[in-house]
Every structure is written in C-alpha cells, then in structure tokens.
Design a protein around this motif. Structure first.
Motif, PDB file in Angstrom:
ATOM      1  N   PRO A  81      -4.505  11.463   5.173  1.00 44.27           N
ATOM      2  CA  PRO A  81      -3.953  12.803   4.956  1.00 44.27           C
ATOM      3  C   PRO A  81      -2.605  12.728   4.235  1.00 44.27           C
ATOM      4  CG  PRO A  81      -4.430  12.404   7.297  1.00 44.27           C
ATOM      5  CD  PRO A  81      -4.653  11.112   6.589  1.00 44.27           C
ATOM      6  N   THR A  82      -2.433  13.567   3.230  1.00 44.22           N
ATOM      7  CA  THR A  82      -1.238  13.483   2.392  1.00 44.22           C
ATOM      8  C   THR A  82       0.057  13.538   3.216  1.00 44.22           C
ATOM      9  OG1 THR A  82      -2.535  14.763   0.802  1.00 44.22           O
ATOM     10  CG2 THR A  82      -0.211  14.391   0.269  1.00 44.22           C
ATOM     11  N   LEU A  83       0.086  14.385   4.221  1.00 46.33           N
ATOM     12  CA  LEU A  83       1.354  14.639   4.914  1.00 46.33           C
ATOM     13  C   LEU A  83       1.437  14.022   6.310  1.00 46.33           C
ATOM     14  CD1 LEU A  83       1.839  18.381   3.839  1.00 46.33           C
ATOM     15  CD2 LEU A  83       2.755  16.333   2.741  1.00 46.33           C
ATOM     16  N   HIS A 113       5.374  11.451   2.667  1.00 46.27           N
ATOM     17  CA  HIS A 113       4.058  11.042   3.169  1.00 46.27           C
ATOM     18  C   HIS A 113       4.219  10.106   4.352  1.00 46.27           C
ATOM     19  CE1 HIS A 113       4.109   6.978   1.451  1.00 46.27           C
ATOM     20  NE2 HIS A 113       4.587   7.495   0.331  1.00 46.27           N
ATOM     21  N   GLY A 114       3.141   9.960   5.099  1.00 42.95           N
ATOM     22  CA  GLY A 114       3.178   9.117   6.293  1.00 42.95           C
ATOM     23  C   GLY A 114       2.891   7.665   5.963  1.00 42.95           C
ATOM     24  N   ILE A 145       0.816  -1.203   0.000  1.00 45.97           N
ATOM     25  CA  ILE A 145       0.000   0.000   0.000  1.00 45.97           C
ATOM     26  C   ILE A 145       0.862   1.271   0.000  1.00 45.97           C
ATOM     27  CG2 ILE A 145      -0.344   0.260   2.519  1.00 45.97           C
ATOM     28  CD1 ILE A 145      -3.180   0.216  -0.019  1.00 45.97           C
ATOM     29  N   GLY A 146       2.040   1.197   0.648  1.00 45.37           N
ATOM     30  CA  GLY A 146       2.940   2.350   0.658  1.00 45.37           C
ATOM     31  C   GLY A 146       3.438   2.698  -0.740  1.00 45.37           C
ATOM     32  N   LYS A 181       8.066   8.695   4.670  1.00 42.04           N
ATOM     33  CA  LYS A 181       8.799   9.417   5.720  1.00 42.04           C
ATOM     34  C   LYS A 181      10.027   8.643   6.204  1.00 42.04           C
ATOM     35  CE  LYS A 181       6.057   7.572   9.572  1.00 42.04           C
ATOM     36  NZ  LYS A 181       5.153   7.838  10.697  1.00 42.04           N
ATOM     37  N   ASP A 182      10.027   7.304   6.049  1.00 46.40           N
ATOM     38  CA  ASP A 182      11.139   6.491   6.543  1.00 46.40           C
ATOM     39  C   ASP A 182      12.420   6.666   5.732  1.00 46.40           C
ATOM     40  OD1 ASP A 182       9.631   5.300   4.479  1.00 46.40           O
ATOM     41  OD2 ASP A 182      10.451   3.316   4.908  1.00 46.40           O
ATOM     42  N   ILE A 183      12.317   7.176   4.518  1.00 47.51           N
ATOM     43  CA  ILE A 183      13.533   7.354   3.721  1.00 47.51           C
ATOM     44  C   ILE A 183      13.864   8.826   3.482  1.00 47.51           C
ATOM     45  CG2 ILE A 183      13.547   5.062   2.635  1.00 47.51           C
ATOM     46  CD1 ILE A 183      12.202   6.304   0.173  1.00 47.51           C
ATOM     47  N   LEU A 184      13.233   9.691   4.288  1.00 48.13           N
ATOM     48  CA  LEU A 184      13.501  11.124   4.133  1.00 48.13           C
ATOM     49  C   LEU A 184      14.969  11.461   4.370  1.00 48.13           C
ATOM     50  CD1 LEU A 184      12.567  14.072   3.687  1.00 48.13           C
ATOM     51  CD2 LEU A 184      12.114  14.187   6.146  1.00 48.13           C
TER      52      LEU A 184
END
Ligand SMILES: [Zn+2]
Length: 494
Positions: A328-330, A287-288, A20-21, A259-262
């Motif tokens: 939510p997008t963010l 994204h979350g 889904i991510g 967000k995990d690879i930011l």
C-alpha cells in the motif's frame, strides 16, 4: 503562466547498497510522473545522491580513495537502480556538483539572520548523522532502532538554525493544507511531536569532527552539517538561485520520502524554505516500509531482497505491479517470494496476460484480425483518478483490476465461441460476435491507458495489439508463467 509540475525524491547516501526502499521512492515518483504526463502536464522529476558526511569519508579512507573518487565510483549503483525500475527522471543531482555547492553557500548567506553559534551537547546517531532528543533516546533505551547502535553524547561548538522561529508558520501550513502530509495520520503525529515548538537544529560541526562537506562561508573551521546541504538539493537541482527556470517548477507538487525521514522534511526543510522566503512543497508523500514475511528488513538477519533479482527473473512490469498494488502506497507492506510469485502468475499471467491473448486470438480466428465497430461503454474511472490524486496508487490499480476481472467475467458469460458457431446460420450472429469482440478490444485499450503509469511495457504492448483497428500479434506472450519459489502445477509428478 501555469506552473509546471515538479516531483522530488529523497537522495540516499552513496555509501550504502541501493535497497528496496530506494526502489520504492523511484517507483512511486515515476507512477505519478507518467500519470501527469499522460494528462498533458510538463513534469520535472528529480533523483540524486547525498555524497557528503563522515560515513562516506570513512568508507573512502578504508579503500584508500579520496571521498570524491569514492562517490564517483558508487553513485552509479543508484543510477543503475533508477534506470532498472524504469524511473523516467529528468534531473540527477549529486551534492558534490559544483552548482549545488555554490548554491548551498548562497543559501547559508540568506539564512544568516536565523543562524547563531552555540555549544551543543546531545545524543548523536552516527548512522543518521543526526542528533536526537532525550525523550527519543529514552524511548529506545539509548539505541537507535534504525541502526542498532548506541547514541553517543556529543558536545561541540556548532552553528544553529532557528527552526523554532518558524513553528507557527509550519503548524498553520499543515493545518490549512498549504503543505499536506500523506497519509493524514502522520501529519497528526508530526503536529503532536512539535506541540512544544520546533527545536533549533545544529547545522554545522567543527572540521575536526566532520571533514567531508561544504565549509561554512566565512568560517572554514566549521563544515555544514549534512542535512542542510542535502535538503537544499530539492531547489538547487531546479537551478536555484541563479537559473530563473527554477521559478517555473517550485514549489514541489509532491516530495516522496520514507516515513523515517518525515520529521526532517516536515520541520527543518520547510523552516529553511520560509527563511529563504520560498513557498512550501504542496504534498509530502511518506511511504511506509517493506517487511519480509512480517519481519523488518535487516542486513544482520540477512532477509534483504534485491530489486534486481525480481526484475531479472520476472521483468520490470512485474516488479512495478507488485510494489504498486500489493505494497500500500501510504502504509507498511509485506513481501514474500510466495506472495510475489502468486500475484505474478495469478494476476498478471492469468487475469491480464491470458485475457489479452484470448481476445486477440478470437479476433484473429473469427474476423481475420479486424476489430469491428463498438458502442463504447466507457467505464466510470473517477475512483481511479481520485486515488491517483490522493496518492493512493494501490487503490488506483485495484480499480483497473476490477475492470480486468469484469472483462474476463463478461467473456465467460457471453461465450463468443458459442456465438461464432451461429455465423452462417443465424444472420444476427455475425454482427453480434463483432460487437462483443469490439467491446473487449475497446475495454482492453482503456485498461492499457489506465495501466500506463504502472506497467509501461504492458500498456504499450496492449496499444500495439489493439489500437490500430487490426490486431497485430507480436512475438511472445505477456507475463509467461514463472515457478521459482512456488510449485509448478504442471510439473510432472515425481
Ligand atoms: Zn540511527
């Protein structure tokens, strides 16, 4: 010459099952792309797969295949998901593509002033194929929270990239807005993370420890570490360095990542670009995660949701609707089948599907399908456009739903069926009715336009029905009700 637009998505490892991510990456990038195209821009939209690294070699060996044969077999799973969510991408890159490989070798040569050899000892997560600092390892009790496996102490000869040389430039770019991170709080988190400076990163591993990857130019005993290779895809896909059209698209307008690879995309990647003398991406959209009923998705728990299952049962627009509006997008969002099905039946089927049916039906019944002239009261959609520009797609589609709801309200208030009773008796009734219905049709055309980036099929159906001035009712209703996970209120009582 005006710069053409470019949006890029993270490239997943091909050894996993698309989840889904990944679907969320493709969906968000697609919404942005369709919106920009609708507004007259030319857009390049990259997707792809990351095909090097130990995990892939191990999986291939398990199956008795060469790594390349294995990736040839698996990359299509990701391609299938991209198509299934309706991603209108222009470029698909595989890191095993010949052009990518030769370009990465060129990039290595260019970065040589910032590359040195040294011994590295550190905590390595096999799942991430990345090293972690003592601080990070301590904070998670020695176990990678994403992969649920212990970090390993690894000591070896590596090439290093002097990311540290670029700390100031990256900090400045983030502070002055040259490179923006959405949401803003993640920028602050990242600035905090690098307050003591960026740490140099290992960009190669000895061949005995990493077999499947691009050999280091001039030192075939070393294989490039997967991140340098993978991150380079965002420019090699455009044709960097040998195909001049890359210059028309770079820098990326948006890069969509989880967000995990930011930290890789806000640290190592900009450092590589600065080392190459290239501009930084303008916006990083982090994204979350999608949770399931408040719990983290995990294969061991077995609460994985398959985007294919959603799309097969409810249609592609239903999938796009839920994940663009209710996630939510963010931020992190939450999925349950009940939430999903309620949103589908109440919002898509009732609010929108019925509205279209109702308006088209009345125009057919009272005016033989002919839509009259309306004084177009254009809705002020600046909040919608602001949300689109601010990469808060959920807020933009909320705005559209406000319009949908107020149009339903309007019809309930003016009661066109009552006005229709006066036709033939009251000379005012006929033009009044025509005016009401034309207003409704006009508002629906506008709603269709605004929904186009989100629900491309529903949007084109709305245009098809109302845009010509004569209602054309096609087969089947939009969003027929579905009750798989919630009780059907019309089901006969047992
Ligand atoms: Zn990990």
């Amino acid at each position: 010459m005006e710069k053409k637009l470019y949006i890029a998505t993270a490239i997943p490892y091909v050894n996993g099952t698309p989840h889904i991510g990944n679907a969320l990456d493709y969906l968000l990038a697609d919404i942005w792309t369709r919106y920009q195209k609708q507004n007259g821009h030319e857009v390049r939209f990259q997707v792809g797969t990351d095909e090097h690294g130990n995990k892939i070699a191990a999986k291939a060996a398990e199956l008795g295949l060469t790594p390349k044969a294995y990736t040839d077999m698996t990359y299509v799973n990701f391609e299938a998901l991209m198509k299934k969510v309706g991603a209108s991408y222009t470029d698909f890159i595989r890191t095993t593509d010949e052009h990518h490989v030769t370009s990465v070798e060129y990039i290595w040569e260019q970065l040589k002033p910032y590359i040195y050899k040294s011994t590295y000892t550190g905590w390595y997560c096999v799942g991430h194929e990345a090293f972690f600092t003592d601080k990070e390892v301590q904070a998670t009790n020695g176990i990678c929270p994403d992969h649920q496996i212990p970090y390993e102490q690894v000591s070896e000869e590596n090439y290093f990239f002097k990311t540290s040389s670029f700390t100031e430039q990256i900090r400045t770019a983030l502070t002055d807005g040259t490179m923006q991170i959405y949401p803003d709080f993640r920028k602050l988190e990242f600035l905090e993370l690098i307050k003591d400076g960026l740490a140099d990163v290992s960009i190669s591993r000895p061949k005995k420890n990493l077999t499947w990857g691009i050999p280091v130019p001039g030192d075939p005993d070393q294989i490039m570490y997967v991140w340098l290779d993978a991150l380079a895809n965002y420019i090699t896909v455009l044709g960097y360095p040998d195909r001049p059209e890359w210059k028309e698209y770079w820098p990326a307008d948006v890069q969509v990542i989880g967000k995990d690879i930011l930290r890789f995309h806000a640290g190592i990647w900009p450092a590589m670009l600065l080392g190459l003398g290239l501009e930084l991406p303008k916006k990083l959209l982090a994204h979350g995660f999608v949770n399931i009923g408040g719990a983290k998705i995990s294969k061991t728990v077995g609460n994985v949701i398959d985007p294919n299952e959603i799309i097969d049962n409810y249609g592609i627009d239903a999938f796009r609707y839920f994940f663009s509006r209710h996630i939510p997008t963010l931020e992190d969002g939450d999925f349950t089948w009940e939430k999903f099905e309620n949103a589908y039946n109440n919002e898509l089927a009732n609010d929108l599907g019925n509205l279209i049916q109702r308006v088209a039906g009345m125009i057919m019944k009272y005016q033989a399908g002919v839509i009259g002239e309306a004084q177009q009261a254009e809705h002020d959609m600046s909040a919608y456009h602001e949300a689109m520009e601010g990469l808060e797609f959920n807020k933009a589609i909320d705005e559209v739903w406000n319009m949908v709801r107020s149009l339903n309200q309007y019809i309930d208030n003016v009661k066109p069926w009552e006005v229709a009773k006066g036709v033939g008796k009251d000379p005012e009734a006929e033009p009044h009715l025509a005016e009401i219905l034309a207003h409704c049709a006009g508002a629906l055309v506008q709603i269709g336009d605004l929904l186009l980036p989100f629900l491309p099929n529903a949007a084109s159906k709305i245009q098809e029905i109302f845009e010509s001035g004569v209602v054309k009712l096609s087969e089947g209703v939009l969003f027929p009700k579905v009750y798989i996970h919630t009780p059907d209120p019309h089901a006969p009582k047992a």
